[in-house]
Design a protein around this motif. Structure first.
Motif, PDB file in Angstrom:
ATOM      1  N   HIS A   3      53.874 -34.470 -46.741  1.00  0.00           N
ATOM      2  CA  HIS A   3      52.971 -34.122 -45.649  1.00  0.00           C
ATOM      3  C   HIS A   3      53.690 -34.020 -44.299  1.00  0.00           C
ATOM      4  CE1 HIS A   3      49.401 -34.231 -48.078  1.00  0.00           C
ATOM      5  NE2 HIS A   3      49.801 -35.390 -48.584  1.00  0.00           N
ATOM      6  N   PHE A   4      55.006 -34.199 -44.334  1.00  0.00           N
ATOM      7  CA  PHE A   4      55.817 -34.090 -43.125  1.00  0.00           C
ATOM      8  C   PHE A   4      56.986 -33.129 -43.402  1.00  0.00           C
ATOM      9  CE2 PHE A   4      53.693 -38.168 -43.026  1.00  0.00           C
ATOM     10  CZ  PHE A   4      53.134 -38.178 -41.748  1.00  0.00           C
ATOM     11  N   PRO A   5      56.676 -31.848 -43.649  1.00  0.00           N
ATOM     12  CA  PRO A   5      57.723 -30.891 -44.070  1.00  0.00           C
ATOM     13  C   PRO A   5      58.776 -30.603 -43.010  1.00  0.00           C
ATOM     14  CG  PRO A   5      55.667 -29.750 -43.635  1.00  0.00           C
ATOM     15  CD  PRO A   5      55.370 -31.228 -43.562  1.00  0.00           C
ATOM     16  N   LYS A   6      58.490 -30.943 -41.753  1.00  0.00           N
ATOM     17  CA  LYS A   6      59.479 -30.730 -40.696  1.00  0.00           C
ATOM     18  C   LYS A   6      60.729 -31.576 -40.936  1.00  0.00           C
ATOM     19  CE  LYS A   6      60.119 -31.289 -35.728  1.00  0.00           C
ATOM     20  NZ  LYS A   6      59.495 -31.646 -34.450  1.00  0.00           N
ATOM     21  N   PHE A   7      60.561 -32.675 -41.658  1.00  0.00           N
ATOM     22  CA  PHE A   7      61.658 -33.609 -41.870  1.00  0.00           C
ATOM     23  C   PHE A   7      62.152 -33.508 -43.313  1.00  0.00           C
ATOM     24  CE2 PHE A   7      58.534 -35.430 -38.912  1.00  0.00           C
ATOM     25  CZ  PHE A   7      59.276 -35.321 -37.756  1.00  0.00           C
ATOM     26  N   GLU A   8      63.462 -33.378 -43.450  1.00  0.00           N
ATOM     27  CA  GLU A   8      64.051 -33.255 -44.777  1.00  0.00           C
ATOM     28  C   GLU A   8      64.008 -34.568 -45.549  1.00  0.00           C
ATOM     29  OE1 GLU A   8      68.389 -32.187 -46.585  1.00  0.00           O
ATOM     30  OE2 GLU A   8      67.688 -31.005 -44.876  1.00  0.00           O
ATOM     31  N   ASN A   9      64.073 -35.687 -44.829  1.00  0.00           N
ATOM     32  CA  ASN A   9      64.112 -36.991 -45.495  1.00  0.00           C
ATOM     33  C   ASN A   9      63.697 -38.094 -44.516  1.00  0.00           C
ATOM     34  OD1 ASN A   9      66.455 -37.581 -43.876  1.00  0.00           O
ATOM     35  ND2 ASN A   9      67.689 -36.468 -45.376  1.00  0.00           N
ATOM     36  N   ASP A  10      63.710 -39.317 -45.006  1.00  0.00           N
ATOM     37  CA  ASP A  10      63.281 -40.457 -44.190  1.00  0.00           C
ATOM     38  C   ASP A  10      64.225 -40.721 -43.016  1.00  0.00           C
ATOM     39  OD1 ASP A  10      65.083 -41.220 -46.295  1.00  0.00           O
ATOM     40  OD2 ASP A  10      64.590 -43.320 -45.970  1.00  0.00           O
ATOM     41  N   VAL A  11      65.477 -40.359 -43.138  1.00  0.00           N
ATOM     42  CA  VAL A  11      66.426 -40.546 -42.033  1.00  0.00           C
ATOM     43  C   VAL A  11      66.039 -39.649 -40.860  1.00  0.00           C
ATOM     44  CG1 VAL A  11      68.838 -40.360 -41.305  1.00  0.00           C
ATOM     45  CG2 VAL A  11      68.284 -41.270 -43.574  1.00  0.00           C
ATOM     46  N   GLU A  12      65.759 -38.382 -41.133  1.00  0.00           N
ATOM     47  CA  GLU A  12      65.334 -37.472 -40.069  1.00  0.00           C
ATOM     48  C   GLU A  12      63.999 -37.923 -39.469  1.00  0.00           C
ATOM     49  OE1 GLU A  12      65.212 -33.390 -41.257  1.00  0.00           O
ATOM     50  OE2 GLU A  12      67.319 -33.369 -41.811  1.00  0.00           O
ATOM     51  N   PHE A  13      63.094 -38.375 -40.308  1.00  0.00           N
ATOM     52  CA  PHE A  13      61.790 -38.854 -39.847  1.00  0.00           C
ATOM     53  C   PHE A  13      61.960 -40.002 -38.856  1.00  0.00           C
ATOM     54  CE2 PHE A  13      58.027 -41.518 -40.093  1.00  0.00           C
ATOM     55  CZ  PHE A  13      56.973 -40.622 -40.137  1.00  0.00           C
ATOM     56  N   THR A  14      62.751 -41.001 -39.221  1.00  0.00           N
ATOM     57  CA  THR A  14      62.913 -42.162 -38.346  1.00  0.00           C
ATOM     58  C   THR A  14      63.697 -41.823 -37.080  1.00  0.00           C
ATOM     59  OG1 THR A  14      64.802 -42.947 -39.653  1.00  0.00           O
ATOM     60  CG2 THR A  14      62.654 -43.904 -40.148  1.00  0.00           C
ATOM     61  N   LYS A  15      64.680 -40.930 -37.181  1.00  0.00           N
ATOM     62  CA  LYS A  15      65.401 -40.512 -35.974  1.00  0.00           C
ATOM     63  C   LYS A  15      64.449 -39.876 -34.978  1.00  0.00           C
ATOM     64  CE  LYS A  15      70.061 -39.667 -37.735  1.00  0.00           C
ATOM     65  NZ  LYS A  15      71.077 -38.616 -37.978  1.00  0.00           N
ATOM     66  N   GLN A  16      63.565 -39.026 -35.467  1.00  0.00           N
ATOM     67  CA  GLN A  16      62.618 -38.364 -34.579  1.00  0.00           C
ATOM     68  C   GLN A  16      61.581 -39.345 -34.042  1.00  0.00           C
ATOM     69  OE1 GLN A  16      63.335 -35.246 -33.775  1.00  0.00           O
ATOM     70  NE2 GLN A  16      61.694 -35.201 -32.273  1.00  0.00           N
ATOM     71  N   LEU A  17      61.162 -40.301 -34.859  1.00  0.00           N
ATOM     72  CA  LEU A  17      60.229 -41.331 -34.410  1.00  0.00           C
ATOM     73  C   LEU A  17      60.832 -42.139 -33.256  1.00  0.00           C
ATOM     74  CD1 LEU A  17      57.606 -42.984 -34.704  1.00  0.00           C
ATOM     75  CD2 LEU A  17      58.730 -44.263 -36.539  1.00  0.00           C
ATOM     76  N   ILE A  18      62.088 -42.495 -33.393  1.00  0.00           N
ATOM     77  CA  ILE A  18      62.782 -43.226 -32.322  1.00  0.00           C
ATOM     78  C   ILE A  18      62.873 -42.355 -31.070  1.00  0.00           C
ATOM     79  CG2 ILE A  18      64.998 -44.215 -31.615  1.00  0.00           C
ATOM     80  CD1 ILE A  18      65.359 -44.972 -34.652  1.00  0.00           C
ATOM     81  N   GLU A  20      61.026 -39.682 -30.108  1.00  0.00           N
ATOM     82  CA  GLU A  20      59.753 -39.325 -29.483  1.00  0.00           C
ATOM     83  C   GLU A  20      58.944 -40.518 -28.996  1.00  0.00           C
ATOM     84  OE1 GLU A  20      57.222 -36.696 -31.706  1.00  0.00           O
ATOM     85  OE2 GLU A  20      58.923 -35.442 -32.302  1.00  0.00           O
ATOM     86  N   GLN A  21      58.957 -41.610 -29.739  1.00  0.00           N
ATOM     87  CA  GLN A  21      58.048 -42.713 -29.455  1.00  0.00           C
ATOM     88  C   GLN A  21      58.747 -44.024 -29.074  1.00  0.00           C
ATOM     89  OE1 GLN A  21      54.868 -42.525 -29.099  1.00  0.00           O
ATOM     90  NE2 GLN A  21      54.559 -40.460 -29.849  1.00  0.00           N
ATOM     91  N   SER A  22      60.058 -44.048 -29.126  1.00  0.00           N
ATOM     92  CA  SER A  22      60.821 -45.262 -28.804  1.00  0.00           C
ATOM     93  C   SER A  22      60.406 -46.457 -29.667  1.00  0.00           C
ATOM     94  CB  SER A  22      60.693 -45.614 -27.325  1.00  0.00           C
ATOM     95  OG  SER A  22      61.209 -44.574 -26.528  1.00  0.00           O
ATOM     96  N   VAL A  23      60.116 -46.160 -30.935  1.00  0.00           N
ATOM     97  CA  VAL A  23      59.797 -47.206 -31.910  1.00  0.00           C
ATOM     98  C   VAL A  23      60.938 -47.208 -32.920  1.00  0.00           C
ATOM     99  CG1 VAL A  23      58.223 -47.972 -33.712  1.00  0.00           C
ATOM    100  CG2 VAL A  23      57.313 -46.945 -31.638  1.00  0.00           C
ATOM    101  N   PHE A  24      61.656 -48.314 -32.978  1.00  0.00           N
ATOM    102  CA  PHE A  24      62.811 -48.393 -33.863  1.00  0.00           C
ATOM    103  C   PHE A  24      62.383 -48.856 -35.249  1.00  0.00           C
ATOM    104  CE2 PHE A  24      66.513 -50.324 -35.800  1.00  0.00           C
ATOM    105  CZ  PHE A  24      67.426 -49.290 -35.679  1.00  0.00           C
ATOM    106  N   CYS A  25      62.637 -48.006 -36.215  1.00  0.00           N
ATOM    107  CA  CYS A  25      62.387 -48.302 -37.627  1.00  0.00           C
ATOM    108  C   CYS A  25      63.647 -47.943 -38.395  1.00  0.00           C
ATOM    109  CB  CYS A  25      61.233 -47.470 -38.158  1.00  0.00           C
ATOM    110  SG  CYS A  25      59.668 -47.790 -37.348  1.00  0.00           S
ATOM    111  N   LEU A  26      63.766 -48.474 -39.568  1.00  0.00           N
ATOM    112  CA  LEU A  26      64.910 -48.153 -40.419  1.00  0.00           C
ATOM    113  C   LEU A  26      64.462 -47.243 -41.549  1.00  0.00           C
ATOM    114  CD1 LEU A  26      66.495 -51.692 -40.795  1.00  0.00           C
ATOM    115  CD2 LEU A  26      67.408 -49.781 -39.488  1.00  0.00           C
ATOM    116  N   PRO A  27      65.242 -46.204 -41.839  1.00  0.00           N
ATOM    117  CA  PRO A  27      64.908 -45.398 -43.014  1.00  0.00           C
ATOM    118  C   PRO A  27      65.102 -46.250 -44.263  1.00  0.00           C
ATOM    119  CG  PRO A  27      66.992 -44.679 -42.057  1.00  0.00           C
ATOM    120  CD  PRO A  27      66.425 -45.728 -41.147  1.00  0.00           C
ATOM    121  N   ALA A  28      64.132 -46.219 -45.153  1.00  0.00           N
ATOM    122  CA  ALA A  28      64.202 -47.065 -46.345  1.00  0.00           C
ATOM    123  C   ALA A  28      65.290 -46.625 -47.320  1.00  0.00           C
ATOM    124  CB  ALA A  28      62.850 -47.113 -47.046  1.00  0.00           C
TER     125      ALA A  28
END
Length: 76
Positions: A3-18, A20-28
């Motif tokens: 449901h998040f096709p803009k991101f190839e994987n969880d690493v890209e997702f978390t990089k963009q989350l950091i 855009e939103q300054s919320v630090f998460c780790l890609p699983a």
């Protein structure tokens, strides 16, 4: 991730989350569990509530699916 096709994987997702939103998460995938992210709960409650709100905003902005972003809910 489907449901998040803009991101190839969880690493890209978390990089963009950091970014855009300054919320630090780790890609699983760091823990051999791809397509999820990890949140560490070591901050005061009000900061965690704010972080959850930011994660929800991010997901609503990037979510693509038949159901629509209104189906994403965060308990507050």
């Amino acid at each position: 991730m489907e449901h998040f096709p803009k991101f190839e994987n969880d690493v890209e997702f978390t990089k963009q989350l950091i970014s855009e939103q300054s919320v630090f998460c780790l890609p699983a995938s760091c823990f051999e569990y791809p397509n999820f992210f990890r949140v560490v709960l070591t901050v005061p409650e009000e900061m965690m509530v704010e972080a959850c709100s930011r994660i929800q905003e991010f997901c609503e902005r990037h979510y693509q699916g038949n159901e629509g972003a209104q189906d994403l809910e965060c308990d507050k």
